[in-house]
Design an enzyme around this catalytic site. Sequence first.
Site, mmCIF file in Angstrom:
data_model
loop_
_atom_site.group_PDB
_atom_site.id
_atom_site.type_symbol
_atom_site.label_atom_id
_atom_site.label_comp_id
_atom_site.label_asym_id
_atom_site.label_seq_id
_atom_site.Cartn_x
_atom_site.Cartn_y
_atom_site.Cartn_z
ATOM 1 N N CYS A 60 5.226 -1.117 -12.243
ATOM 2 C CA CYS A 60 5.740 0.022 -13.004
ATOM 3 C C CYS A 60 7.012 -0.401 -13.743
ATOM 4 O O CYS A 60 8.026 0.292 -13.705
ATOM 5 C CB CYS A 60 5.993 1.226 -12.106
ATOM 6 S SG CYS A 60 7.106 0.918 -10.725
ATOM 7 N N ASP A 120 -0.120 -4.097 -6.133
ATOM 8 C CA ASP A 120 0.790 -3.198 -6.853
ATOM 9 C C ASP A 120 2.190 -3.643 -6.471
ATOM 10 O O ASP A 120 2.794 -3.138 -5.544
ATOM 11 C CB ASP A 120 0.525 -1.745 -6.473
ATOM 12 C CG ASP A 120 1.337 -0.784 -7.320
ATOM 13 O OD1 ASP A 120 1.370 -0.959 -8.546
ATOM 14 O OD2 ASP A 120 1.946 0.140 -6.743
ATOM 15 N N LYS A 129 -2.999 4.886 -3.915
ATOM 16 C CA LYS A 129 -4.012 3.944 -4.400
ATOM 17 C C LYS A 129 -4.974 3.566 -3.275
ATOM 18 O O LYS A 129 -6.179 3.433 -3.497
ATOM 19 C CB LYS A 129 -3.329 2.703 -4.979
ATOM 20 C CG LYS A 129 -2.390 2.990 -6.147
ATOM 21 C CD LYS A 129 -1.708 1.721 -6.624
ATOM 22 C CE LYS A 129 -0.641 2.022 -7.670
ATOM 23 N NZ LYS A 129 0.519 2.760 -7.104
ATOM 24 N N ALA A 173 0.775 -1.235 0.000
ATOM 25 C CA ALA A 173 0.000 0.000 0.000
ATOM 26 C C ALA A 173 0.810 1.289 0.000
ATOM 27 O O ALA A 173 0.363 2.291 -0.546
ATOM 28 C CB ALA A 173 -0.953 0.005 1.200
ATOM 29 N N ALA A 174 1.962 1.341 0.660
ATOM 30 C CA ALA A 174 2.683 2.611 0.803
ATOM 31 C C ALA A 174 3.132 3.131 -0.566
ATOM 32 O O ALA A 174 3.476 2.333 -1.452
ATOM 33 C CB ALA A 174 3.891 2.425 1.713
ATOM 34 N N PRO A 175 3.106 4.470 -0.764
ATOM 35 C CA PRO A 175 2.825 5.530 0.211
ATOM 36 C C PRO A 175 1.358 5.902 0.368
ATOM 37 O O PRO A 175 1.045 6.864 1.052
ATOM 38 C CB PRO A 175 3.609 6.721 -0.358
ATOM 39 C CG PRO A 175 3.555 6.514 -1.831
ATOM 40 C CD PRO A 175 3.629 5.020 -2.039
#
Length: 531
Positions: A250, A194, A132, A127-129
Amino acid sequence: MSNLPDQAALLRRCMVRYQPLLADVPGEWEAFVAALLRPLPGCIWAHPVRVGVARLADLILAEDDADPPMLAPVSWNPSALRLPADYKAGRRWWYCAGLAHAQEEASQLPAMLMDLQPGQRVLDLCAAPGGKTAQMALALGNRGTVLANDFARERIAALQGNLDRLGLVNVSTTWGDGGNIPAAAGGFDRVLVDAPCSSEGTLRRNRSLAGRLDPDAIASNQRLQGRQLALLRKAVQLCRPGGRVVYSTCTFAPEENEAIVSQVLEEQSGRLALLPVAVDGLASSAGVTIWAGKQFDASLARCLRLWPQRTDTGGFFVAVLEKAADAPAPNLEARSQSDQEPESRSWVRSVLQNPAEDHCLLPALVDHYGWPEDIWRGLRTQRQTRRGLHLLAADHAPPARPAAEGRGLFFLRTNIRPPKLTTAGALLLGGQASRQVIALDRDQRNAYLSRQSFTPRLAQCTDCRPGQVIVRYLGHSLGVALLTRSGTLESLFPSRWSGCVGGGGVAPSSSVGRDSGHGVNDWRSISQTII
């Protein structure tokens, strides 16, 4: 990287293995290299509850009326704006006020593809930062349950800080390897992965990365790919039948993208399907189906790729997977506290209780700030630390495992006398105050954000008595200040935010919200205020 020819040569060497993927269109390879050499535009999205995107644009332009920045709408995301590459959004008052969040345009895509609806239970494995996570929490109407996990404990403070600045009360944060989250945490209607990756798609904003990229090492990095597989497998395990998993990276590397998705699809033997992904207004490309001599299933073309020469974004990959409605439910370790709940929706909830003496604090706040009596509707408080109270959505139901680093929003400090509303609490609730409010002009706003004391005009204080007050600028809450008996206004803006003045100073987003009950406390001590 020193000069442009050297940079271009270096990029050609470290990206050359992708040239075959761009060979169908004449000049595409050179356009790709040229795009990587251009600075990446900035991007922000407007907080959907606090400000519209048109109003946000007006606020930005008004701050730099002598030299206004070039703003551009994002065609596929009506709540977002593109900014110049060198524009420092985190140094602006409206950013510290939680009216917007800075997030690279491509990385806004996964949350939008989750097909989120209020009432769903959502898991963000990496989750960080927090951009999303925040998108998803707001899509749920700031109600219900989002569980935000990250492997790096030092990143949890930045994650929680962004959630606090944006006023989110429906998120619990956890720390640990997302691939090892216990089954007792689920199931979830939506899961986002992610995944950590080789990050080639970030070259436009991280130029030094090119000198460290080894194409052969990326292709053969079994440790990284093993972690990506573990995360996606765990996401599928915790996803409820009929639910959705979004996997994103990414990087351009098919080994970390299509190959990972392909392997999990094979393991699921028809219990998992790729959904076609297309976004109106976004020039995306199909997923890769042949790579390094290996043929993937034709359905991998349903994945989405972003190439910077086509979208003027960073590089990005997204796959949207749907779990079959007749797939087995998550293999949970324990039943819910409710025997009436079906097995597919059972988990052990955290027991959220408050000491009885805390209940008298809320009426005092309502009286002090002239809040409506129903301001707590849909909310509840919980004491998680000795510092004070957190505010949570009433229907927020975090699991008992994994243990939470924090739940909801730290909104009231009670380890000082009198208790004090935090900056995050003021940003969330300050707009409903009818007294103890001071509206600042531009110079006063800058003084407040710089933690300076000043004397407001008498007309500004007509509805105030000495003590804690909420300060606003252009109708938007900025935080809390102390109005002394002598008429001086003392800023209580957190020291780690205090560079956020106009276009100057430094207030990195990673420090925003550090006055929380989840981490380091930087608030000034208050000992002689009245509430």
